[in-house]
Design a protein around this motif. Sequence first.
Motif, mmCIF file in Angstrom:
data_model
loop_
_atom_site.group_PDB
_atom_site.id
_atom_site.type_symbol
_atom_site.label_atom_id
_atom_site.label_comp_id
_atom_site.label_asym_id
_atom_site.label_seq_id
_atom_site.Cartn_x
_atom_site.Cartn_y
_atom_site.Cartn_z
ATOM 1 N N ARG A 1 53.429 13.538 -25.293
ATOM 2 C CA ARG A 1 54.200 14.028 -24.156
ATOM 3 C C ARG A 1 53.250 14.660 -23.158
ATOM 4 N N TYR A 2 53.422 14.346 -21.869
ATOM 5 C CA TYR A 2 52.703 15.053 -20.798
ATOM 6 C C TYR A 2 53.730 15.846 -20.018
ATOM 7 N N HIS B 1 58.713 1.967 -21.948
ATOM 8 C CA HIS B 1 59.228 3.333 -22.074
ATOM 9 C C HIS B 1 58.761 4.016 -23.356
ATOM 10 N N THR C 1 57.000 17.153 -19.120
ATOM 11 C CA THR C 1 58.351 16.763 -19.534
ATOM 12 C C THR C 1 58.430 15.265 -19.826
ATOM 13 N N GLU C 2 57.350 14.549 -19.486
ATOM 14 C CA GLU C 2 57.399 13.101 -19.634
ATOM 15 C C GLU C 2 56.930 12.674 -21.029
ATOM 16 N N GLU C 3 57.790 12.021 -21.749
ATOM 17 C CA GLU C 3 57.424 11.547 -23.070
ATOM 18 C C GLU C 3 56.831 10.149 -22.943
ATOM 19 N N VAL C 4 55.502 10.066 -23.038
ATOM 20 C CA VAL C 4 54.822 8.801 -22.770
ATOM 21 C C VAL C 4 54.901 7.875 -23.980
ATOM 22 N N THR D 1 53.935 2.671 -19.285
ATOM 23 C CA THR D 1 54.721 2.681 -20.517
ATOM 24 C C THR D 1 53.901 3.168 -21.704
#
Lengths: 254, 236
Positions: A17-18, A218, A20-23, A45
């Motif tokens: 995760r970066y 995603h 709030t973005e869950e990579v 993605t």
Amino acid sequence: MGRAMDPLLRVEDIHKRYGTEEVLRGVSFHLDRGQTKVVIGPSGTGKSTLLRCINRLTEPDRGQVWLEDVEVTAPRVKINEIRSQIGFVFQDFNLFTHLTALDNVRLGLVKVKRLGKKEATARAMEELTRVGLKDKANAYPAHLSGGQQQRVSIARALAMDPKLILFDEPTSALDPELIGEVLNVMAQLAEEGMTMIVVTHEMGFARSVADEIVFMEHGVIVEQGPPEKLFRSPEVARTGEFLRKISELYGAEG
Amino acid sequence: MEATIANLVEVTRYLPMLLRASWINIQLLLALLVVGFIVGTAVALLQVYGGRFVGIVAFVYEWVFRSIPALVLLFLFYYGPAQFGLYISSFLAATLALGFRSSAYQSQVFRGAIQSVSPGQMLAARSLGMGRARAVISIVLPQAFRLSIPGWSNEFASVVKDTTLAYAVGLNEIMRSARIIVDRRYDLAMLALLVVALIFLVFTYAGNGLLGVVERRVRIPGLMAAEPGGTRREHG
């Protein structure tokens, strides 16, 4: 005998995760010796992040990576020793600007593997010859084309005698006419039995060289399987859609 | 007008004395540059690679030594230790005061150069299995020092002149010798100071020439100014 049957690399449930973005949201796969896996998918993605989590250039938040019977993600593992066994080829080559092609290839041998200068030189020349750049040994990166720089960076990875090589979009920063020379070297490596994971948009390469294609989107693996299966009869509709679109853009001949 | 032929001849009698004294300036220059180089490199590395706390300490260090006038620093370093019964020579005091001051300026030059080495090269070194310190020594510093030469030449030109300030703490350097001449022969003041000025013109010229030679000798294609082949793209 049993050990040879085990996968060379096991990636189990990797999360990253970066902010709030869950990579990466739980990625798992196995890679056998001599296998070439091509990872494809839209930009953003997590394909590059996944590669970097394997040798911990990026620390995964959760999940495990095993190289043979060593857990790479274990807290007190000798990570530098493990990294020296995993080649990494970058999109931007990342050659050392102040060193000649020969010294770029030789540096890891001298500083990490502690080889003597003579031995290191012989070994480095061998790898430069393998990528077709023997005559450019004394050239500085600034005097090499992008394709040549990328081939030097492949030789740099090869010289370390890695158990596998990770390629992070190795041709994305290249002019179209220089892509072929790099892909040819990679195809040759695959044929010689090198174990590789390749993140790329080059569908022709994926189709002809990959043992298996992994389609990611995603932060998860949507589908994986042999190229012919994914190209002809994907199980998930989205896989087919992406492959059609990307093949139109980049071409899938070859 | 004191610049008569007779005075010209007179002042040449003092020339050996001035030149001997200028050797002290050269020694002080070299010593303070070494101190400045070592401390400056360390401060720059701490600022780039140290944590937040270390970074703040390094920032305060730079701020302090760039803010205090050189003359005040000289007095502080000369008389300060004496307060604690520690008597140091005027040469050592000047070396430390001007050396630390220079390190604050040099660290800024080095920091900029370190930061201009593309981070991808650090990643590549780490991916080969090099530790961070090893990568800094083998990859970052050799490039950063080369990139620093132009900025470092400015600093050199500035500290060459600063060495004359050391006369304030009683160092027998060129300016002090000039004062002695002036005290003895006021009519030679102008000429003596012109000779000092001339010697510094030569120092600066020679120093910059030397640095120019070094810069050409260590030059590597593609390493000056902007980085080549650094097309940054979005990673997938």
